[in-house]
Scaffold this motif. Structure first.
Motif, mmCIF file in Angstrom:
data_model
loop_
_atom_site.group_PDB
_atom_site.id
_atom_site.type_symbol
_atom_site.label_atom_id
_atom_site.label_comp_id
_atom_site.label_asym_id
_atom_site.label_seq_id
_atom_site.Cartn_x
_atom_site.Cartn_y
_atom_site.Cartn_z
ATOM 1 N N GLY A 11 0.788 -1.106 0.283
ATOM 2 C CA GLY A 11 -0.309 -0.407 0.326
ATOM 3 C C GLY A 11 1.367 1.190 -0.086
ATOM 4 N N GLU A 12 1.825 1.583 1.095
ATOM 5 C CA GLU A 12 2.636 2.129 0.719
ATOM 6 C C GLU A 12 3.616 2.574 -0.388
ATOM 7 O OE1 GLU A 12 3.415 1.619 6.051
ATOM 8 O OE2 GLU A 12 5.195 1.524 4.205
ATOM 9 N N LEU A 13 4.028 0.961 -0.887
ATOM 10 C CA LEU A 13 4.437 2.331 -2.562
ATOM 11 C C LEU A 13 3.535 2.100 -3.498
ATOM 12 C CD1 LEU A 13 6.591 0.425 -3.902
ATOM 13 C CD2 LEU A 13 6.153 -1.749 -4.357
ATOM 14 N N LYS A 14 2.491 1.846 -3.512
ATOM 15 C CA LYS A 14 1.578 2.212 -4.962
ATOM 16 C C LYS A 14 1.127 3.369 -4.124
ATOM 17 C CE LYS A 14 -1.360 -1.042 -6.307
ATOM 18 N NZ LYS A 14 -2.803 -1.716 -6.598
ATOM 19 N N GLN A 15 0.761 4.211 -3.058
ATOM 20 C CA GLN A 15 0.752 5.609 -2.680
ATOM 21 C C GLN A 15 2.646 6.733 -3.261
ATOM 22 O OE1 GLN A 15 0.206 6.552 1.479
ATOM 23 N NE2 GLN A 15 -1.012 8.193 0.546
ATOM 24 N N LYS A 16 3.006 5.767 -3.071
ATOM 25 C CA LYS A 16 3.809 6.526 -2.872
ATOM 26 C C LYS A 16 4.926 6.358 -4.428
ATOM 27 C CE LYS A 16 9.706 6.915 -2.043
ATOM 28 N NZ LYS A 16 10.342 6.042 -1.174
ATOM 29 N N THR A 17 4.787 5.793 -5.040
ATOM 30 C CA THR A 17 4.715 5.860 -6.558
ATOM 31 C C THR A 17 3.774 5.921 -7.518
ATOM 32 O OG1 THR A 17 4.217 3.788 -6.732
ATOM 33 C CG2 THR A 17 6.481 3.628 -6.889
ATOM 34 N N GLU A 18 2.191 6.274 -6.942
ATOM 35 C CA GLU A 18 0.893 6.486 -7.884
ATOM 36 C C GLU A 18 1.257 4.971 -9.290
ATOM 37 O OE1 GLU A 18 0.840 10.525 -9.333
ATOM 38 O OE2 GLU A 18 0.546 11.355 -7.642
ATOM 39 N N CYS A 19 1.522 3.841 -8.713
ATOM 40 C CA CYS A 19 1.199 3.237 -9.567
ATOM 41 C C CYS A 19 -0.161 2.293 -9.429
ATOM 42 C CB CYS A 19 2.709 1.920 -9.593
ATOM 43 S SG CYS A 19 3.861 2.315 -10.009
ATOM 44 N N LYS A 20 -0.702 2.024 -10.340
ATOM 45 C CA LYS A 20 -2.046 0.789 -10.225
ATOM 46 C C LYS A 20 -1.257 -0.737 -9.792
ATOM 47 C CE LYS A 20 -5.690 -0.409 -13.355
ATOM 48 N NZ LYS A 20 -6.375 -0.158 -14.867
ATOM 49 N N ASN A 21 -0.222 -0.946 -10.512
ATOM 50 C CA ASN A 21 -0.494 -2.602 -9.884
ATOM 51 C C ASN A 21 0.901 -2.712 -9.238
ATOM 52 O OD1 ASN A 21 -2.096 -2.343 -13.135
ATOM 53 N ND2 ASN A 21 -2.691 -3.418 -12.032
ATOM 54 N N VAL A 22 0.697 -4.145 -8.566
ATOM 55 C CA VAL A 22 1.996 -4.475 -8.105
ATOM 56 C C VAL A 22 2.784 -6.323 -8.766
ATOM 57 C CG1 VAL A 22 0.788 -4.510 -5.753
ATOM 58 C CG2 VAL A 22 3.639 -4.519 -6.111
ATOM 59 N N LEU A 23 3.417 -6.455 -9.090
ATOM 60 C CA LEU A 23 3.939 -7.665 -8.635
ATOM 61 C C LEU A 23 4.744 -7.628 -7.596
ATOM 62 C CD1 LEU A 23 4.924 -10.209 -10.240
ATOM 63 C CD2 LEU A 23 6.247 -9.298 -10.904
ATOM 64 N N ASN A 41 -5.962 -11.848 -3.048
ATOM 65 C CA ASN A 41 -7.537 -11.680 -3.102
ATOM 66 C C ASN A 41 -7.457 -9.798 -2.273
ATOM 67 O OD1 ASN A 41 -8.773 -14.283 -3.251
ATOM 68 N ND2 ASN A 41 -8.391 -15.264 -1.461
ATOM 69 N N ARG A 42 -6.714 -9.924 -1.054
ATOM 70 C CA ARG A 42 -6.190 -8.592 -1.044
ATOM 71 C C ARG A 42 -6.641 -7.359 -1.787
ATOM 72 N NH1 ARG A 42 -4.122 -7.385 5.105
ATOM 73 N NH2 ARG A 42 -5.488 -9.117 5.891
ATOM 74 N N LEU A 43 -4.637 -7.948 -3.186
ATOM 75 C CA LEU A 43 -4.535 -7.119 -4.336
ATOM 76 C C LEU A 43 -5.418 -7.261 -5.483
ATOM 77 C CD1 LEU A 43 -0.430 -8.283 -4.351
ATOM 78 C CD2 LEU A 43 -1.471 -6.962 -2.611
ATOM 79 N N GLY A 44 -6.161 -8.055 -5.291
ATOM 80 C CA GLY A 44 -7.808 -7.452 -6.626
ATOM 81 C C GLY A 44 -7.699 -8.243 -7.938
ATOM 82 N N GLY A 45 -6.432 -8.413 -7.753
ATOM 83 C CA GLY A 45 -5.521 -9.802 -8.945
ATOM 84 C C GLY A 45 -4.126 -9.310 -9.389
ATOM 85 N N ASP A 46 -3.764 -8.855 -8.812
ATOM 86 C CA ASP A 46 -2.224 -8.024 -8.828
ATOM 87 C C ASP A 46 -1.358 -9.523 -8.437
ATOM 88 O OD1 ASP A 46 -2.994 -5.981 -9.959
ATOM 89 O OD2 ASP A 46 -1.990 -4.507 -8.170
ATOM 90 N N PRO A 47 -0.439 -10.072 -9.342
ATOM 91 C CA PRO A 47 -0.079 -11.278 -9.719
ATOM 92 C C PRO A 47 0.995 -10.934 -7.956
ATOM 93 C CG PRO A 47 1.484 -10.032 -11.652
ATOM 94 C CD PRO A 47 -0.601 -8.801 -10.507
ATOM 95 N N VAL A 48 1.449 -12.302 -7.276
ATOM 96 C CA VAL A 48 2.011 -13.184 -6.865
ATOM 97 C C VAL A 48 2.969 -14.142 -6.903
ATOM 98 C CG1 VAL A 48 2.393 -13.633 -3.903
ATOM 99 C CG2 VAL A 48 0.715 -12.228 -4.526
ATOM 100 N N LEU A 49 4.083 -13.796 -7.195
ATOM 101 C CA LEU A 49 5.366 -14.863 -7.937
ATOM 102 C C LEU A 49 5.914 -15.783 -6.853
ATOM 103 C CD1 LEU A 49 6.125 -17.078 -9.841
ATOM 104 C CD2 LEU A 49 7.935 -13.937 -10.087
ATOM 105 N N THR A 50 5.292 -17.029 -5.853
ATOM 106 C CA THR A 50 6.399 -16.787 -5.282
ATOM 107 C C THR A 50 6.845 -18.800 -5.648
ATOM 108 O OG1 THR A 50 4.303 -17.072 -3.310
ATOM 109 C CG2 THR A 50 5.647 -18.757 -2.914
#
Length: 206
Positions: A145-157, A195-204
């Protein structure tokens, strides 16, 4: 009703019309986009030790950052120090091995790649085993959340390298008797994160 269900599925499926991928595209491995339609959901990358899983994870991270200016990356690394992850990004940009990049490669090309990686770093957070951060569902949610707010990015990997980076709280230890029990619990946590990320990918990496 059947009518309502039909409208729901029509809206859900028609959104992909005219698109090349469903998830996040990357420009490192074109066939990856073609076969998997981009990075999406929870992706478990499992293979024998020392076959290049971490290298693949950094390659996909590089490709996502270069392809999507509105995407950021959280890279959680248990084995590789932060500096090694950055070095791998530079190798990926040059499409060279580590020795070719830093020992026998072209100095001007290396400097150019370093400049490009420095430009990508504001959209990349790397946490290694020196960060002091306990990695659990709440901390990952907060950091993203902090990263997306700081960068104003829509998605996150989100890249988890590897599964055991997820902290198991003391209260759960007595219920998780085997390594499989512990890994199953960690995967459940990552499913909740997805599920919290609403579809953004989680690569493990497993």
């Amino acid at each position: 009703s059947v009518h309502d269900e039909l409208a729901f599925y029509k809206e859900r499926l028609m959104q992909w019309q005219g698109r090349e991928v469903i998830g996040l595209a990357q420009d490192e491995l074109p066939l990856f986009n073609s076969y998997l339609l981009g990075l999406r959901g929870l992706i478990l990358l499992a293979a024998a030790p020392n076959v290049g899983k971490s290298i693949l994870a950094t390659q996909l991270s590089t490709g996502v950052l270069r392809k999507n200016s509105d995407c950021c990356v959280l890279f959680l690394s248990l084995d590789m120090p932060k500096q090694d992850v950055v070095a791998r990004l530079i190798c990926n940009i040059l499409r060279q091995s580590w020795t070719e990049t830093f020992m026998s490669g072209n100095k001007e090309q290396l400097e150019s790649a370093i400049i490009e990686v420095v430009g990508l770093l504001p959209r990349l957070v790397i946490l290694d085993d020196t960060s002091g951060e306990e990695i659990d569902l709440e901390s990952m949610t907060r950091i993203i959340g902090e990263l997306k707010q700081k960068t104003e990015c829509k998605n996150v990997l989100t890249v988890v390298d590897y599964l055991q980076v997820i902290t198991i709280p003391d209260r759960m230890q007595e219920y998780l008797h085997s390594d499989k029990d512990k890994d199953d619990w960690r995967i459940t946590i990552l499913k909740k994160l997805k599920n919290r990320l609403g579809g953004d990918p989680v690569l493990t990496i497993c």
